[in-house]
Design an enzyme around this catalytic site. Structure first.
Site, PDB file in Angstrom:
ATOM      1  N   LYS A 185       0.856  -1.204   0.000  1.00 19.06           N
ATOM      2  CA  LYS A 185       0.000   0.000   0.000  1.00 19.06           C
ATOM      3  C   LYS A 185       0.887   1.249   0.000  1.00 19.06           C
ATOM      4  CE  LYS A 185      -0.354  -0.206   5.045  1.00 19.06           C
ATOM      5  NZ  LYS A 185      -1.168   0.073   6.219  1.00 19.06           N
ATOM      6  N   ARG A 215     -10.235  -0.829  15.431  1.00 20.01           N
ATOM      7  CA  ARG A 215     -10.222  -0.027  14.206  1.00 20.01           C
ATOM      8  C   ARG A 215     -11.252  -0.643  13.264  1.00 20.01           C
ATOM      9  NH1 ARG A 215      -4.667   0.985  10.805  1.00 20.01           N
ATOM     10  NH2 ARG A 215      -4.929  -1.239  10.384  1.00 20.01           N
ATOM     11  N   HIS A 261      -5.598  -7.885  12.995  1.00 17.24           N
ATOM     12  CA  HIS A 261      -4.402  -7.033  12.939  1.00 17.24           C
ATOM     13  C   HIS A 261      -3.995  -6.668  14.371  1.00 17.24           C
ATOM     14  CE1 HIS A 261      -1.486  -4.400  11.178  1.00 17.24           C
ATOM     15  NE2 HIS A 261      -2.060  -3.288  11.569  1.00 17.24           N
ATOM     16  N   ARG A 314       1.287 -10.869   6.747  1.00 17.98           N
ATOM     17  CA  ARG A 314       1.263  -9.642   5.928  1.00 17.98           C
ATOM     18  C   ARG A 314       2.498  -8.812   6.283  1.00 17.98           C
ATOM     19  NH1 ARG A 314      -3.492  -9.889   8.572  1.00 17.98           N
ATOM     20  NH2 ARG A 314      -3.039  -7.941   9.654  1.00 17.98           N
ATOM     21  N   TYR A 361      13.851  32.324   3.990  1.00 18.01           N
ATOM     22  CA  TYR A 361      12.599  32.876   4.520  1.00 18.01           C
ATOM     23  C   TYR A 361      12.694  33.122   6.017  1.00 18.01           C
ATOM     24  CZ  TYR A 361      10.000  31.738   0.261  1.00 18.01           C
ATOM     25  OH  TYR A 361       9.534  31.682  -1.031  1.00 18.01           O
ATOM     26  N   CYS A 380      12.490  25.523   2.416  1.00 17.62           N
ATOM     27  CA  CYS A 380      11.480  26.137   1.538  1.00 17.62           C
ATOM     28  C   CYS A 380      10.668  25.036   0.850  1.00 17.62           C
ATOM     29  CB  CYS A 380      12.147  26.977   0.454  1.00 17.62           C
ATOM     30  SG  CYS A 380      13.505  27.996   1.001  1.00 17.62           S
ATOM     31  N   ASP A 408      10.772  24.257  -2.278  1.00 15.25           N
ATOM     32  CA  ASP A 408      11.547  23.572  -3.319  1.00 15.25           C
ATOM     33  C   ASP A 408      13.060  23.565  -3.088  1.00 15.25           C
ATOM     34  OD1 ASP A 408       9.076  23.619  -4.933  1.00 15.25           O
ATOM     35  OD2 ASP A 408       9.504  25.755  -5.013  1.00 15.25           O
TER      36      ASP A 408
END
Ligand SMILES: Cc1ncc(COP(=O)(O)O)c(C=O)c1O
Length: 357
Positions: free
Chosen positions: A38, A132, A162, A216, A257, A303, A305
């Site tokens: 997943k 859950r 689980h 799993r 910044y 930042c 990027d």
């Protein structure tokens, strides 16, 4: 090689994933591993991870969403996939036509299943203490199975639970395991597949569990664990970037910044083309990164990027900077950010190309 134009990428070592798979498999006699892929294989890139595992004869995978299962089926139509999350009755037809196995964990899905008139394979989810997803009562599940059994389109292939604490609280883990065993005895049904263990339970306890058929395996497939002393696992994810600009910062000058960094002396700064939009979050500021096997301080705010690193004269344009996965481990980053290794790898966004070795 992906179509990329900046030096930022995730280097994924598929040989390490193979080695982790083989190591865990060697601990298990007569049981099969269902890799959990997943969330884009925990950030490692689902298609290439599945391709590697299919080459090792794995044929059953677990994901969380129907979307994730469809993505895999498009490339590997013959593999079996269990969706572990909740898929609503409206979407049962999509699962059915794509031969995707669903988890049935609640009354709403169950009612939808009674009326569903196409072929569908399901696993029932038992809630043994995590609170859950899942049915909690063995007698209720027995009734559910009896009624689903009247719908000949539905194949009840498996049942699972689980664990909430396999890595952290053995007593509660044992309570859940005992509860699962009791519920299975109450149900008294011959399931083809019974599974409970996640990575921690698979490695530490699976061999002592007599009544399961599969486990799993998620995080440890990727070489990570929350348990201590599992040195045979090999992490597979390195986050790399390059020095894309070098500038001199004179004593007293500010950086970035919010001008949160001021040079105490003349320094050299490397700008790195990676930021929080790549999933390298702002909380990683004021840490370290690796260049040519040595660690250097990162400075200033991160930042969207770009980010900054204090360098010396030996560092050149385009030198590789490893943010984690080398001398700075994924666990180091998790500790630094007060989180778990799962989050560190999952949060690297799709803007960062995955490249495979
Ligand atoms: C239902 C279920 N099973 C198995 C796993 C795999 O767990 P791990 O990554 O700890 O092996 C997960 C992951 O969160 C899960 O939600």
């Amino acid at each position: 090689m992906s179509n990329r134009f900046r030096g930022t990428y995730a280097e994924i070592n598929l040989n390490n994933i193979e080695s982790n798979y083989n190591y865990v498999k060697s601990l298990l006699k007569n049981k099969s591993i269902m890799p959990v892929v997943k969330a884009n294989a925990y950030g490692h890139g689902v298609i290439e991870v599945v391709r590697k595992l299919v080459s090792l004869d794995v044929n059953y995978f677990c994901v969380s969403l129907l979307e994730e299962a469809l993505e895999i089926k498009e490339v590997f139509p013959d593999v079996n996939i269990l969706v572990m999350g909740v898929v609503m009755p409206n979407d049962f037809a999509t699962a059915s036509s794509n031969k995707i196995t669903l988890t049935i964990s609640n009354e709403f899905q169950y009612q939808g299943l009674l009326e569903f008139d196409d072929e569908l394979s399901i696993h029932l989810k038992v809630d043994t203490g995590m609170n859950r997803l899942g049915f909690k009562d063995g007698l209720v599940i027995k009734e559910v199975i009896k009624n689903i059994g009247k719908n000949s389109y539905i194949n009840i292939e498996g049942i699972f639970t689980h664990f909430a604490t396999a890595d952290s609280d053995e007593k509660y883990y044992q309570f859940q395991l005992d509860n699962f065993k009791k519920i299975l005895a109450t149900i008294d049904y011959d399931f083809k597949m019974i599974h409970a263990s996640n990575s921690s339970s698979t490695i530490k306890y699976e061999q002592n569990i007599s009544f399961t058929t599969h486990c799993r395996l998620g995080i440890s497939l990727y070489g990570l664990t929350l348990d201590k002393g599992m040195s045979l696992l090999k992490p597979a994810f390195k986050l790399k970037t390059v020095i894309s600009e070098i500038k001199e910062l004179a004593k007293g000058e500010y950086l970035g910044y919010g001008i949160t960094y001021q040079a105490k002396e003349n320094i050299l700064v490397g700008v790195l083309p990676i930021g929080y939009a790549d999933g390298f979050l702002r909380q990683n500021r004021d840490s370290i990164a690796e260049i040519n096997g040595k660690s250097f301080n990162t400075i200033g705010t991160i930042c969207m990027d770009q980010m900054f690193i204090e360098i010396d004269k030996t560092i050149k344009y385009n030198d590789t900077v490893t943010l984690f996965g080398g001398i700075i481990s994924i666990d180091d980053v998790a500790t630094r950010n007060n989180t778990i290794n799962y989050e560190v790898v999952c949060q690297i966004t799709s803007r960062v190309p995955r490249e495979y070795i």
